[in-house]
Scaffold this active site. Structure first.
Site, PDB file in Angstrom:
ATOM      1  N   ASP A 139     -42.051  12.503  -1.051  1.00 30.85           N
ATOM      2  CA  ASP A 139     -41.728  10.651  -1.082  1.00 30.85           C
ATOM      3  C   ASP A 139     -41.302  10.426   0.123  1.00 30.85           C
ATOM      4  O   ASP A 139     -40.110  10.539   1.180  1.00 30.85           O
ATOM      5  CB  ASP A 139     -40.345  10.894  -2.010  1.00 30.85           C
ATOM      6  CG  ASP A 139     -40.158   9.354  -2.877  1.00 30.85           C
ATOM      7  OD1 ASP A 139     -40.566   7.992  -1.519  1.00 30.85           O
ATOM      8  OD2 ASP A 139     -39.571   8.675  -3.358  1.00 30.85           O
ATOM      9  N   HIS A 140     -41.949   9.442   0.690  1.00 30.73           N
ATOM     10  CA  HIS A 140     -41.629   8.781   2.513  1.00 30.73           C
ATOM     11  C   HIS A 140     -40.573   8.491   2.464  1.00 30.73           C
ATOM     12  O   HIS A 140     -40.271   8.100   3.551  1.00 30.73           O
ATOM     13  CB  HIS A 140     -42.913   8.517   3.013  1.00 30.73           C
ATOM     14  CG  HIS A 140     -43.472   8.858   4.431  1.00 30.73           C
ATOM     15  ND1 HIS A 140     -42.168   9.280   5.525  1.00 30.73           N
ATOM     16  CD2 HIS A 140     -44.663   8.494   5.146  1.00 30.73           C
ATOM     17  CE1 HIS A 140     -43.299   9.180   6.512  1.00 30.73           C
ATOM     18  NE2 HIS A 140     -43.813   8.547   6.600  1.00 30.73           N
ATOM     19  N   ARG A 141     -40.172   7.326   1.030  1.00 33.18           N
ATOM     20  CA  ARG A 141     -39.101   6.436   1.492  1.00 33.18           C
ATOM     21  C   ARG A 141     -37.623   7.548   1.836  1.00 33.18           C
ATOM     22  O   ARG A 141     -37.222   7.123   1.863  1.00 33.18           O
ATOM     23  CB  ARG A 141     -38.938   5.799   0.319  1.00 33.18           C
ATOM     24  CG  ARG A 141     -39.901   4.574  -0.855  1.00 33.18           C
ATOM     25  CD  ARG A 141     -39.720   4.812  -1.695  1.00 33.18           C
ATOM     26  NE  ARG A 141     -39.737   5.810  -2.943  1.00 33.18           N
ATOM     27  CZ  ARG A 141     -39.877   5.497  -4.103  1.00 33.18           C
ATOM     28  NH1 ARG A 141     -39.643   4.604  -4.359  1.00 33.18           N
ATOM     29  NH2 ARG A 141     -39.758   6.055  -4.771  1.00 33.18           N
TER      30      ARG A 141
END
Length: 468
Positions: free
Chosen positions: A440-442
């Site tokens: 999850d790039h967040r």
């Protein structure tokens, strides 16, 4: 009128069956075969039908009580709508009959398509209630959540028969089913929190609340529900056969779509040199046989992932976007994606960092067997921090696994292959294991992902790293 006892009919040999829901109360007027209460045995959920039409005088049981065949659960006065005494029938219906008629009419209006006596005989059978027919009043009582439901109700997406079959397979009482019909909710889309995944009113209300929040969030961003994929009539091209998706298939599809739509996925690819690990693993074959275990690469991968999660805690978090908080976990539980005949399930091994290779091998073997035999308990599939999914036994060189939200990363493992690797002087044959880390790039940035796979490769390449 005569007052008669209500007794539990034949339960098919079951005894001490628990009452999980009571559908009526004293004073209610019901028809023959209407549900009085819901029972749940080890094998099935079933409704106890009324033996006659009449008025409930009293019920002597409560939710949680256990009953057996022949037990008295209450009493009722015989005679329902349209069955007045001779003296009352002379000048028309009595007030009680009018009330009963209105209740029967309201019931038939709220539950179109159902019939008295839907269950055969006087025994107890699982009851699949019909969905509202198009144009019925129950269909018009739709909450705002129907914006999404209507898109899914289009003939192109699914036929009414498909939807009814899917909802009939879930565990839910009559009151919950009735409320779901009135609100236009397909029950197979709701995840139950009750015993054996039974859907409660709280589950239904929570689902509706979530859909409302999703709809409002889409409106706030100028978006909206995704357009439904319109399917052609496949029968025009050849023979086809339709079958309802299983509950597990429904849950997996919903989970995968939810994760893909909400999580910005990125996948980092790498390879680990497991030549020495394989030599060591094979050298332990006799020890494994003595323990009754088959030592695969999986326990080593589990141990390496636990080590990496400790070294890089950014991978051991969940994001609470409602509160804009990062939930840091101080435990390491790792899920294993297991492909079963019924579908994909993910049992979880707890405290991987505190367990040895042999202990992990035994637990992984036992959980995989329970998954294939459909014996996993809900608690054994909860609490994961990170997931491993392996296609090594099937093939392939790489793939992009979908993050198992609310986790923030998942490791995909493909089949190891011998490759020529330059050692600075010459090419050497080495066994290389492909790794695919989706995240999850967040929560995780690209640099950290590269560090994570590099560390995994180093750990799997040299077992001495585990001792540091």
């Amino acid at each position: 009128m005569n007052t008669e006892s209500i007794r539990v009919p034949d339960l098919g040999g079951a005894a001490e069956v628990e009452i999980i829901e009571i559908s009526v109360k004293a004073g209610d007027t019901i028809e023959a075969e209407d549900s009085i209460l819901v029972l749940e045995s080890d094998k099935a959920t079933m409704e106890l039908p009324s033996p006659m039409a009449g008025k409930i005088v009293e019920l002597t049981v409560s939710v949680g009580d256990k009953v057996s065949e022949g037990d008295v659960i209450g009493s009722m006065e015989a005679g329902g709508a349209g069955q007045a005494d001779d003296g009352e029938a002379k000048d028309g219906q009595s007030k009680g009959e009018e009330d009963s008629s209105r209740e029967a009419a309201a019931r038939s209006e709220a539950e179109p398509g159902t019939k008295s006596g839907a269950q055969s005989g006087s025994g107890v059978e699982p009851k699949a209630e019909a969905e509202p027919k198009p144009g019925s009043k129950a269909e018009t009582h739709t909450a705002p959540v129907s914006a999404e439901s209507n898109a899914r109700h289009t003939p192109a997406a699914a036929t009414p028969a498909d939807q009814e079959a899917g909802s009939a397979q879930v565990h839910a009482g009559p009151a919950v089913r009735k409320l779901a019909r009135e609100l236009g909710v397909e029950l197979h889309r709701v995840i139950g929190s009750g015993p054996k995944n039974r859907i409660t009113k709280d589950d239904l209300q929570g689902y509706i609340k979530q859909q409302l929040q999703n709809a409002q969030g889409g409106a706030a961003t100028g978006g909206g529900a995704l357009p439904a994929v319109k399917l052609p009539d496949f029968s025009q091209f050849g023979d086809v056969e339709r079958s309802a998706m299983s509950r597990l298939q429904n849950l997996t599809a919903e989970s995968m779509q939810r994760s893909w739509l909400n999580v910005p996925h990125v996948t980092q690819f790498d390879e680990a040199d497991i030549t020495d690990l394989e030599d060591f693993r094979k050298s332990q074959k006799a020890v494994g046989e003595a323990k009754g275990l088959k030592l695969t690469p999986l326990p080593f991968i589990l141990k390496a992932c636990a080590y990496a999660l400790k070294a890089q805690p950014a991978f051991n978090v969940s994001l609470d976007m409602d509160r804009r908080e990062v939930v840091q976990k101080h435990y390491i539980h790792i899920g294993l994606a297991v492909d079963t005949p019924a579908g994909l399930v993910v049992p979880v091994i707890r405290d991987v960092d505190r367990k040895g290779i042999w202990e992990l091998a035994r637990e992984a073997q036992e959980l995989a067997a329970k998954a294939r035999d459909k014996q996993l308990k809900p608690a054994e599939m909860q609490g994961g921090c990170f997931t491993i999914t392996s296609l090594g036994g099937i093939g392939g060189t790489a793939f992009t696994p979908i993050v198992n939200t609310p986790e923030v990363a998942i490791l995909g493992v493909s089949r190891a292959a011998m490759k020529p690797v330059w050692d600075g002087k010459a090419f050497q044959p080495r066994l290389m294991l492909p790794l695919s880390l989706s995240y999850d790039h967040r929560a995780v940035n690209g640099a950290d992902a590269a560090k994570f796979t590099t560390l995994l490769s180093r750990l799997l390449g040299d077992l001495r790293e585990f001792m540091l």
